[in-house]
Design an enzyme around this catalytic site. Sequence first.
Site, PDB file in Angstrom:
ATOM      1  N   ASP A  11       0.872  -1.163   0.000  1.00 48.24           N
ATOM      2  CA  ASP A  11       0.000   0.000   0.000  1.00 48.24           C
ATOM      3  C   ASP A  11       0.913   1.217   0.000  1.00 48.24           C
ATOM      4  OD1 ASP A  11      -2.731   1.285   0.417  1.00 48.24           O
ATOM      5  OD2 ASP A  11      -1.550   2.154   2.046  1.00 48.24           O
ATOM      6  N   ARG A  24      -8.441  12.697   5.159  1.00 46.91           N
ATOM      7  CA  ARG A  24      -8.038  11.316   4.878  1.00 46.91           C
ATOM      8  C   ARG A  24      -9.143  10.324   5.241  1.00 46.91           C
ATOM      9  NH1 ARG A  24      -3.367  11.449   7.151  1.00 46.91           N
ATOM     10  NH2 ARG A  24      -3.915  10.555   9.164  1.00 46.91           N
ATOM     11  N   SER A  83      -2.642  -0.402  -4.679  1.00 43.94           N
ATOM     12  CA  SER A  83      -3.041   0.847  -4.044  1.00 43.94           C
ATOM     13  C   SER A  83      -4.326   1.391  -4.652  1.00 43.94           C
ATOM     14  CB  SER A  83      -1.924   1.892  -4.220  1.00 43.94           C
ATOM     15  OG  SER A  83      -2.318   3.150  -3.729  1.00 43.94           O
ATOM     16  N   ASN A  84      -5.141   2.019  -3.804  1.00 44.78           N
ATOM     17  CA  ASN A  84      -6.313   2.724  -4.306  1.00 44.78           C
ATOM     18  C   ASN A  84      -5.945   4.014  -5.030  1.00 44.78           C
ATOM     19  OD1 ASN A  84      -8.082   0.806  -3.286  1.00 44.78           O
ATOM     20  ND2 ASN A  84      -8.512   1.935  -1.402  1.00 44.78           N
TER      21      ASN A  84
END
Length: 253
Positions: free
Chosen positions: A39, A69, A146-147
């Site tokens: 990540d 966040r 990862s997003n």
Amino acid sequence: MTRLSRVGNLLSIFVGLLLFAHANAQTQAQPRFKAVAFDYFVIFDANSVIPEAERAFPGKGADFTRMWRTKQFENCFLRSITNRHADFFKVTEDALIYTAEAMKLDLTDDKRRRLLNAYLTLTPWPDAVDALRKLKASGVRIITISNFSERMLRANADHAGITDLFDTLLSTEVNGTYKPDPRAYELGMKQLGFKKEEIVFAAFGGWDAYGGKNFGYPTYWVNRFNLPTEELGIGADGTANHMDGLLRFVFGQ
């Protein structure tokens, strides 16, 4: 030189060679896994946007960043459940607008631009680059799961000068998912052509450690913020708040 002193010298040389061999063996430890999938927040400090947030909203930078966040990932979860995918930079912008409205702060066009740019120029954690180099030197494949959008992944790696340390910057946007959807984690296997047990997933968030382990990856939680474990019945295989723990896990030390 007496015979006794010669024997002593030989023993000293022998012991020195043994110690050298032991140290050399440790530095050349073979990895137990073929790849590590990261990540991105394991590598880049999520709080490195605070200075820009503080410039925009004096005295509120840390609180603003924390809410921003949190809203990013809430939006991902909502979009995932309702099947309304958008790339993570759009998710980030939507969360930014929401946070400013929630905190009743004036988000001018200039502030919006500078704050979004902060997510393209994140600062690596102090131990991240050295750890990546050690993994790379050992022959371990290095990818992301990862997003972050592909644009965000590339911009941050380029800005930090570490793009060459990755085999692939893999975004979940390629199949329209977000973690912790199992299809997002599956991208790592498809990209690398490896089995689950051959890939370590390195998570930043406790929820992501849960997702990676639930999918079936050997999972290490790099718990940078020393947060409690999610009470979901599944835990990571190991955890530490630094990269040394991950390296020990990969190399079996």
